[in-house]
Design a protein around this motif. Sequence first.
Motif, PDB file in Angstrom:
ATOM      1  N   ASP A   1       0.899  -1.099  -0.089  1.00 36.06           N
ATOM      2  CA  ASP A   1      -0.030  -0.032  -0.091  1.00 36.06           C
ATOM      3  C   ASP A   1       0.734   1.404   0.010  1.00 36.06           C
ATOM      4  O   ASP A   1       2.268   1.360   0.213  1.00 36.06           O
ATOM      5  CB  ASP A   1      -0.922   0.144   1.274  1.00 36.06           C
ATOM      6  CG  ASP A   1      -0.202   0.174   2.475  1.00 36.06           C
ATOM      7  OD1 ASP A   1       0.615   1.107   2.776  1.00 36.06           O
ATOM      8  OD2 ASP A   1      -0.721  -0.527   3.365  1.00 36.06           O
TER       9      ASP A   1
ATOM     10  N   PRO B   1      -4.986   4.436   0.580  1.00 39.98           N
ATOM     11  CA  PRO B   1      -3.690   3.534   0.439  1.00 39.98           C
ATOM     12  C   PRO B   1      -3.623   2.516  -0.308  1.00 39.98           C
ATOM     13  O   PRO B   1      -2.775   2.158  -0.967  1.00 39.98           O
ATOM     14  CB  PRO B   1      -3.369   3.307   2.117  1.00 39.98           C
ATOM     15  CG  PRO B   1      -3.998   4.241   2.778  1.00 39.98           C
ATOM     16  CD  PRO B   1      -5.247   4.674   2.038  1.00 39.98           C
ATOM     17  N   LYS B   2      -4.750   1.755  -0.319  1.00 42.67           N
ATOM     18  CA  LYS B   2      -4.699   0.430  -1.199  1.00 42.67           C
ATOM     19  C   LYS B   2      -5.685   0.683  -2.377  1.00 42.67           C
ATOM     20  O   LYS B   2      -6.878   0.394  -2.307  1.00 42.67           O
ATOM     21  CB  LYS B   2      -5.008  -0.621  -0.328  1.00 42.67           C
ATOM     22  CG  LYS B   2      -4.178  -1.103   0.493  1.00 42.67           C
ATOM     23  CD  LYS B   2      -4.673  -2.235   1.377  1.00 42.67           C
ATOM     24  CE  LYS B   2      -3.742  -2.793   2.581  1.00 42.67           C
ATOM     25  NZ  LYS B   2      -4.078  -3.986   3.429  1.00 42.67           N
TER      26      LYS B   2
END
Length: 276
Positions: free
Chosen positions: A69, A114-115
């Motif tokens: 991530d 983040p991901k």
Amino acid sequence: MKCVSFDAFRTLHLLGVSYIKPEHMFAERARIEAADWVLFPEYWQINALVFGLKKRIFPSLSSYLIGHDKVQMTRAFQMLFPAHVPWTLIEPNDAQSAERVWHKMHTPFVAKIPKSSMGQGVFLIESRDDWQQYLAKTPVIYAQELLPIDRDLRLIVVGGKLVNGFWRCQGDNGFHNNLSQGGYVDNQTPLPPAAVDLVERVARALDLDHAGFDVAMVEGYPYLIEFNRLFGNRGLPGLSQQVSDAMLQHLKAANDHDGDDDDDPKDPTPPLPIAV
């Protein structure tokens, strides 16, 4: 050199590689243990393969862990190459942190989930309303300065060396450069040597052996945006074959290097042929 792959598409040009469906990993343990390399396992398979069966994987363990991530990768970049990271704030997504980050950042700025990939989790924050909508979607606050650019670079690195690259120009929405978000390719403008040198140094320092780096150039100075462990091959004709060639050279060189410590360093297995 014996290889098994859990991704048939990404090893399509490598003849002699045995394909195993990821969900058949446990039933195919014998074939996996007999292989010199395990290619493109899924993230959920890593612990069993690396720590359980002690297998060598490609991409590298670092590529998986750091590339999992944007928070993990940015912190790695900040530790080793802080001068090449845009100003970034990473905080827990709670009311206090959100208010603190809002007051520290100058609008407009960029916020990311983040991901996420293909530009889908990247937001331009111009107002409080934009900020609140972003906060409702992300588990962690990731806020970054907006660089004054209308394009960025996609640089493909395999085994610590540049394979190829191109400029990604902004699409009609005027913000995203991703090809999947309407950006387009400029493969006529030369690649800046400073950017190429940076990504090769980053790849070697962090053991990232299969990565598509996104780099922004501001007045000739390169900034690391992120890298993708699994990247698309749409940008340039023949890029998929170039990546396969570089992958094979890297795996063979690593295999030969490991064999230097054996009693019999000669590898009787011929190199894998490349499909035409």
